[in-house]
Enzyme design. Structure first.
Site, mmCIF file in Angstrom:
data_model
loop_
_atom_site.group_PDB
_atom_site.id
_atom_site.type_symbol
_atom_site.label_atom_id
_atom_site.label_comp_id
_atom_site.label_asym_id
_atom_site.label_seq_id
_atom_site.Cartn_x
_atom_site.Cartn_y
_atom_site.Cartn_z
ATOM 1 N N HIS A 237 21.138 -11.973 -7.433
ATOM 2 C CA HIS A 237 21.094 -10.633 -6.830
ATOM 3 C C HIS A 237 21.401 -10.662 -5.326
ATOM 4 C CE1 HIS A 237 19.079 -6.484 -7.592
ATOM 5 N NE2 HIS A 237 20.059 -6.374 -6.721
ATOM 6 N N TYR B 224 14.735 -4.169 -10.573
ATOM 7 C CA TYR B 224 14.586 -2.729 -10.832
ATOM 8 C C TYR B 224 13.392 -2.431 -11.758
ATOM 9 C CZ TYR B 224 19.572 -2.790 -9.397
ATOM 10 O OH TYR B 224 20.769 -2.999 -8.760
#
Ligand code: A2P
Length: 281
Positions: free
Chosen positions: A110, A49
């Protein structure tokens, strides 16, 4: 009251947290400052992010203003190009620096990345076990793992992942995977709990909301909490952050929960990529 879900003998996670996917790095500090002011204590971010530094600034400010680090729950995730052991170690250290903390409460893989690194996420996870041992991660887990990935991981690692963070919302209820996780003692965490906002116009959801005098987002979040899932809604708007936080006070009847259960569209309800084809490196 937000329930604390046990992840290990000594660690619990606030069941309702704050997600930061697509929170602009430049705005991250302000967005998190507002979430912390409203009472959120569980913040979910990721290397991918690119907003860890802004979040770290807001966390440092909050700790400087008297919030105890022990009362915060911070999750970050290993980015997909960083699976090789030295990259795991290097980038984890960088994440801690950016977040201005000496430890995270949860560190996740992730994506399983089955088509890279010979699909060797077991080795990746074994490196993350080092951070458990040295105290820099209080718990470790995974995200976007399907049952076949979990089978392989459980066979090859020392540690059962504390969490599997997966796409899950009323239009994509991911039931088989969620049940597998619950049977194996892996907490289920819903990403995009609001289905990226798409389920909020659903007639069943708006109908329940009108009757209970709560908002559609609160209906959906109360459903996640009733199911025992950890949910991390994100909003850049303070009013919506407040509304989502207050969902912890909303209670649905068994009947309303059953009506929402019927909204599942299976694979058609998925908003993100299937983990078996995810290939963003
Ligand atoms: P915004 O950030 O502009 O408020 P999900 O968490 O399922 O991915 O959903 C996030 C999306 O839903 C974002 O577009 C967010 O927009 C929007 N959203 C978050 N909370 C609410 C809410 N309470 N009401 C309406 N939309 C919301």
């Amino acid at each position: 009251m937000i329930v604390n879900v046990p992840l290990s003998e000594s660690v619990t996670i606030p069941q309702l947290g704050f997600g930061t996917y697509l929170v602009d790095p430049e705005q991250a500090s302000d967005v998190i400052a507002s979430a912390l002011r409203l009472g959120y204590r569980h913040i979910d971010t990721a290397q991918m992010y690119r907003n860890e530094a802004g979040i770290g600034q807001a966390l440092a400010n909050a700790i400087g203003a008297g919030i105890s680090r022990r009362d915060l729950f911070i999750t970050t995730k290993l980015n997909t190009p960083n699976h090789l052991p030295d990259d795991v170690r290097r980038t984890f250290t960088q994440s801690l620096q950016d977040l201005q903390t000496s430890y995270v409460d949860l560190f996740l893989i992730h994506w399983p990345m089955p088509m890279y690194y010979n699909g060797d996420f077991v080795t990746t996870f074994r490196v993350m076990e080092e951070f458990l041992a040295d105290g820099r991660a209080r718990t470790i887990g995974v995200s976007n793992f399907e049952t076949h990935h979990l089978d392989k991981l459980l066979a090859g690692a020392q540690t059962v992942p504390a969490v599997n963070q997966i796409e899950l919302h009323p239009y994509f209820q991911n039931r088989e995977l969620a049940s597998y996780c619950q049977e194996h003692g892996i907490a289920v965490e819903s990403w995009s709990p609001l289905g990226r906002g798409r389920v909020l116009q659903d007639a069943t959801i708006t109908d329940i909301g009108r009757r209970l005098e709560i908002t559609p987002a609160q209906v959906v979040l109360a459903w996640h909490l009733a199911k025992g899932y950890i949910a991390i809604p994100k909003s850049t708007h303070e009013e919506r952050q407040r509304e989502n936080f207050l969902a912890a006070e909303c209670v649905l009847s068994e009947e309303d929960i059953a009506r929402i259960d019927e909204l599942d569209k299976g694979e058609d309800g998925r908003t993100g990529q299937h983990p078996d084809v995810f290939s963003r490196l």
